[in-house]
Design a protein around this motif. Structure first.
Motif, short mmCIF file in Angstrom:
data_model
loop_
_atom_site.label_atom_id
_atom_site.label_comp_id
_atom_site.label_asym_id
_atom_site.label_seq_id
_atom_site.Cartn_x
_atom_site.Cartn_y
_atom_site.Cartn_z
N ALA A 200 1.37 -1.67 -7.02
CA ALA A 200 -0.09 -1.51 -7.13
C ALA A 200 -0.82 -2.59 -6.34
CB ALA A 200 -0.51 -1.52 -8.59
N THR B 149 -5.05 1.00 -11.10
CA THR B 149 -4.29 1.38 -12.28
C THR B 149 -4.78 2.71 -12.83
OG1 THR B 149 -3.86 -0.93 -12.83
CG2 THR B 149 -3.62 0.67 -14.61
N LYS B 150 -6.09 2.84 -13.01
CA LYS B 150 -6.66 4.08 -13.54
C LYS B 150 -6.41 5.24 -12.59
CE LYS B 150 -11.02 6.06 -15.03
NZ LYS B 150 -12.46 5.90 -15.08
N THR C 181 -4.04 5.60 -10.28
CA THR C 181 -2.63 6.00 -10.20
C THR C 181 -2.19 6.74 -11.46
OG1 THR C 181 -1.85 3.82 -10.93
CG2 THR C 181 -2.00 4.21 -8.54
N GLU C 182 -2.74 6.36 -12.60
CA GLU C 182 -2.43 7.09 -13.83
C GLU C 182 -2.92 8.53 -13.74
OE1 GLU C 182 -4.18 4.72 -16.93
OE2 GLU C 182 -2.53 3.25 -16.88
N ARG D 94 5.25 7.18 -10.55
CA ARG D 94 5.33 5.76 -10.86
C ARG D 94 6.72 5.54 -11.42
NH1 ARG D 94 0.07 3.90 -13.93
NH2 ARG D 94 1.60 2.35 -14.40
#
Length: 168
Positions: free
Chosen positions: A78, A93-94, A96-97, A107
Motif C-alpha cells: 500500500a 486502505t479504503k 483497496t478494500e 490483497r
C-alpha cells in the motif's frame, strides 16, 4: 469553472482574470491566466474520466490505484501505491478494500514477510485499465492536438518547473 460549456473556454479564464483585476486593481492577477487554465483543464479532464468510468462503477481514485498496480511488474505494498499516486495512505486502505470486495484486486500476505500485504489487480481489474487507458490517452491527445511536438515539449518542461515550485 467546470460547469461552463462554451466553445472557447479561454475566454472564461480571461473574463475571470479581468473581473479580479477590476475588483482588486492593486493586485497582480496575472497568475490566474496560467493557473486558472491549468485548473480548468484538470477539471474538464477529470470530469471526462469520471463519465467514462461511471459505467464500470469505479471512481477516479479507484482507477488510479488500479492503474498503479497494472503498470507495476510486481505486486505492490500500500505504501508503494501511495508513493505513485496522489492519494493518502488512509484512502488507499479504503479504496483497496472496496476494489478487493468487488473482485478488481487481490490483497495477499507476502511470502517473505507475513506482516506485509501485497496488492495486485485481478484479471477483471487489469481489463478495466486496459479498456479505459486507450480512451483516456485518446482524450488527452485530442486536448493536445493543436500543439506541435516542440510546443508539447516546451509546455511539459514549463509545467515541470511550476510543479517543482508548488509546495504543500
Amino acid at each position: 469553472m467546470s460547469h461552463v460549456t462554451g466553445p472557447d473556454t479561454s475566454d472564461l479564464v480571461e473574463r475571470i482574470q479581468q473581473e479580479w483585476a477590476q475588483a482588486y486593481p492593486d493586485l497582480d492577477v496575472a497568475p490566474i491566466g496560467i493557473l486558472g487554465r491549468i485548473q480548468f483543464i484538470a477539471a474538464r479532464s477529470s470530469h471526462r474520466l469520471d463519465r467514462r468510468l461511471e459505467p464500470h462503477g469505479v471512481t477516479r481514485s479507484e482507477y488510479d490505484v488500479l492503474g498503479a498496480l497494472a503498470r507495476s511488474p510486481n505486486p505492490l505494498r500500500a505504501s508503494e501505491v501511495v508513493s505513485t499516486t496522489m492519494l493518502s495512505g488512509a484512502s488507499i486502505t479504503k479504496i483497496t478494500e472496496n476494489l478487493a470486495r468487488r473482485g478488481l484486486l487481490v490483497r495477499r500476505k507476502s511470502e517473505r514477510d507475513g506482516r506485509v500485504v501485497l496488492l495486485e489487480p485481478t484479471d477483471a481489474g487489469r481489463e478495466l485499465v486496459e479498456t479505459e487507458l486507450p480512451r483516456r490517452l485518446a482524450d488527452d491527445e485530442a486536448a493536445l492536438s493543436g500543439l506541435s511536438p516542440a510546443e508539447r515539449e516546451s509546455l511539459a518542461e514549463l509545467l515541470r518547473k511550476v510543479s517543482a515550485a508548488v509546495h504543500i
